[in-house]
Design an enzyme around this catalytic site. Structure first.
Site, short mmCIF file in Angstrom:
data_model
loop_
_atom_site.label_atom_id
_atom_site.label_comp_id
_atom_site.label_asym_id
_atom_site.label_seq_id
_atom_site.Cartn_x
_atom_site.Cartn_y
_atom_site.Cartn_z
N HIS A 132 0.86 -1.18 0.00
CA HIS A 132 0.00 0.00 0.00
C HIS A 132 0.90 1.24 0.00
CE1 HIS A 132 -2.57 3.17 1.62
NE2 HIS A 132 -3.61 2.45 1.20
N ASP A 155 0.98 4.11 1.48
CA ASP A 155 1.37 4.63 2.79
C ASP A 155 2.33 3.68 3.50
OD1 ASP A 155 -0.28 6.84 2.42
OD2 ASP A 155 -2.00 5.86 3.38
N LYS A 156 2.14 2.38 3.29
CA LYS A 156 3.02 1.41 3.94
C LYS A 156 4.40 1.36 3.27
CE LYS A 156 1.07 0.53 7.39
NZ LYS A 156 1.82 0.87 8.59
N GLU A 185 10.26 11.37 7.46
CA GLU A 185 8.99 11.29 6.73
C GLU A 185 9.26 10.98 5.27
OE1 GLU A 185 6.52 11.43 8.67
OE2 GLU A 185 7.34 12.50 10.39
N GLU A 216 14.40 15.13 10.19
CA GLU A 216 15.56 15.48 10.99
C GLU A 216 16.27 14.21 11.45
OE1 GLU A 216 12.54 17.96 10.49
OE2 GLU A 216 12.27 16.64 12.21
N LYS A 237 -5.62 -4.53 0.25
CA LYS A 237 -6.32 -4.12 1.47
C LYS A 237 -7.28 -5.24 1.87
CE LYS A 237 -7.51 0.27 1.85
NZ LYS A 237 -8.15 1.58 1.64
N PHE A 256 -7.83 -4.08 -11.01
CA PHE A 256 -6.92 -3.38 -10.10
C PHE A 256 -5.49 -3.73 -10.51
CE2 PHE A 256 -5.76 -2.93 -5.25
CZ PHE A 256 -4.97 -1.84 -5.54
N ASP A 267 -2.03 5.77 -6.16
CA ASP A 267 -2.33 6.76 -5.13
C ASP A 267 -1.03 7.16 -4.45
OD1 ASP A 267 -5.34 7.09 -4.86
OD2 ASP A 267 -5.17 4.92 -4.70
N ALA A 268 -0.89 8.43 -4.13
CA ALA A 268 0.30 8.88 -3.40
C ALA A 268 0.31 8.31 -1.99
CB ALA A 268 0.34 10.41 -3.35
N ARG A 276 0.14 7.55 7.89
CA ARG A 276 -1.29 7.74 7.61
C ARG A 276 -2.13 6.52 7.93
NH1 ARG A 276 -2.45 10.99 2.05
NH2 ARG A 276 -1.62 9.08 1.14
N LYS A 277 -1.54 5.48 8.49
CA LYS A 277 -2.29 4.26 8.79
C LYS A 277 -2.18 3.93 10.27
CE LYS A 277 -4.20 3.40 4.86
NZ LYS A 277 -4.23 4.85 4.54
N LYS A 294 10.29 7.29 13.52
CA LYS A 294 10.59 8.00 14.76
C LYS A 294 11.48 7.14 15.65
CE LYS A 294 6.25 10.60 14.79
NZ LYS A 294 4.98 10.85 15.48
N LYS A 331 11.09 9.50 20.88
CA LYS A 331 9.76 10.06 20.59
C LYS A 331 8.71 9.20 21.30
CE LYS A 331 12.19 12.16 17.25
NZ LYS A 331 13.67 12.13 17.25
N ASP A 367 5.61 9.30 21.14
CA ASP A 367 4.55 8.84 20.25
C ASP A 367 4.71 7.35 19.99
OD1 ASP A 367 3.12 11.14 19.82
OD2 ASP A 367 4.13 11.67 17.95
#
Length: 388
Positions: A17, A19-20, A45, A58, A168, A233, A241-242, A247-248, A268, A272, A274
């Site tokens: 995917h 994003d992955k 990122e 960074e 998916k 598909f 798709d970008a 985002r997941k 990260k 961090k 998060d």
């Protein structure tokens, strides 16, 4: 007491995917820096689109010359990730994709707080566990992951040569008396090789693997199957798709079955919170359930940038606890140092163990000998029992 009879749905996405793809690249870069220096600083990122990958953020190493050397390795790391995932299509190919590296040195203003062992940012993090699966994970997300992981295995082995990387899954599970008993609907969309392949053709390929992954009896004659419901598909991945890192976050955690603090994980380093505190919260919630103190448990921790100690700890057991939540909160604080350094030390997080987390979930995985998925251990059970 929470509801006992209901239908709940979660989705997963494959390593291919868009994003992955970005999560994988960001975590592979993180691993490269941690391999050089356990205290490396990384906030990486990634953006991917047709024939293009852009990396920014960074990074920091104590040796400026080694930092420069690692910056030069980014192009090869990106291509290695794209190749391993399996992209060799005309408009997104590991060998021809254009890579732009915009990484730069970490802000000195951020570093000043983190270098004193404070949290890398403010925020709230959640961890969750439930006894409905052996992995103490919510069943819909756990099995949505398992389906896609199995399809990736047979694609990469060559057993199913017409499957492609982008896919998916989505599972709707019916719960009876609080336990999952039946798949009411199943959605599976996967990229494939030929425009001549129909939805029925794709179902014929994937159905045996799906049936093998799911617990016996969950698929019934009432289960609705939606395989490639839009039809063709063939164009997929970042060309379709970008993609962006982070985002997941619901796919990465509990599939919507528990709260989320909003912070993404991939790219990260473990200063961090998060990432590291979310791992710690899962570790604690899982150990609470494994200890038999509750059937379901959600843990929240909160931090301020530059401050080491957590500002607050909260536990919720949804009416399933054998002891009051306040006792669990006190026990948690007693059995684990929840400062950022304490978390990193306890779970051994300053290691190159993150690329493997970038697809098929950060939680519900088996702990590994080199320290991977250390937050899935249940080695706090006895300590928690004594502490309550």
């Amino acid at each position: 007491m929470s509801r006992q009879n209901y239908i709940f749905t979660s989705e997963s996405v494959s390593e291919g995917h868009p994003d992955k793809v970005c999560d994988r690249i960001s975590d592979a870069i993180l691993d490269a820096f941690l391999s050089e220096e356990p205290n490396a600083r990384v906030a990486c990122e990634t953006f991917a689109t047709t024939n293009r990958v852009v990396v920014g953020g960074e990074v920091g190493l104590s040796d400026p010359d080694k930092l420069k050397d690692h910056m030069a390795r980014v192009d090869a790391i990106v291509r290695g990730c794209v190749r391993d995932i399996g992209y060799e299509q005309d408009k997104f190919h590991w060998n021809t994709v254009e890579v732009t590296n915009l990484l730069h040195a970490q802000s000195a203003h951020i570093a000043q707080g983190v270098d004193k062992d404070g949290a890398g940012d403010q925020g709230i993090m959640f961890g969750y566990a439930t006894d409905e699966t052996p992995e103490l994970m919510p069943a819909p997300i756990q099995y949505a992951h398992a389906i896609l992981r199995r399809l990736a295995e047979v694609r990469k082995s060559g057993k199913e040569p017409t499957l492609r990387p982008d896919a998916k899954s989505q599972l709707s599970l019916r719960y009876e008396n609080g336990k999952p008993v039946e798949v009411t609907s199943l959605v599976l969309s996967t990229q494939h090789a030929h425009e001549s392949q129909t939805s029925a053709d794709i179902r014929a390929i994937v159905e045996p693997y799906i049936a093998d992954v799911l617990p016996k009896g969950w698929l019934t004659e009432r289960t609705e199957w939606w395989v490639n419901p839009t039809g063709t598909f063939v164009i997929g991945g970042p060309d379709g798709d970008a993609g962006l890192t982070g985002r997941k976050i619901i796919v990465d955690t509990y599939g919507g079955a528990a709260p989320h603090g909003g912070g993404a994980f991939s790219g990260k380093d473990p200063t961090k919170v998060d990432r590291s505190a979310a791992y710690a919260a899962r570790y604690l919630a899982k150990n609470v359930v494994a200890a038999g103190l509750a059937k379901r448990c959600c843990i929240q921790v909160a931090y301020a940038i530059g401050v080491a100690k957590p500002l607050a700890i909260y536990a919720e057991t949804y009416g399933t606890g054998l002891v009051p939540e306040a006792q669990i909160e006190k026990a948690i604080a007693a059995v684990m140092d929840l400062t950022p350094r304490g978390i990193r030390t306890h779970l051994g997080l300053n290691r190159p163990i993150y690329a493997r987390t970038s697809a098929y979930g950060h939680f519900g995985r088996a702990p590994e000998a080199d320290g991977g998925f250390s937050w899935e251990k249940t080695d706090l059970v006895e300590a928690l029992k004594k502490a309550v």
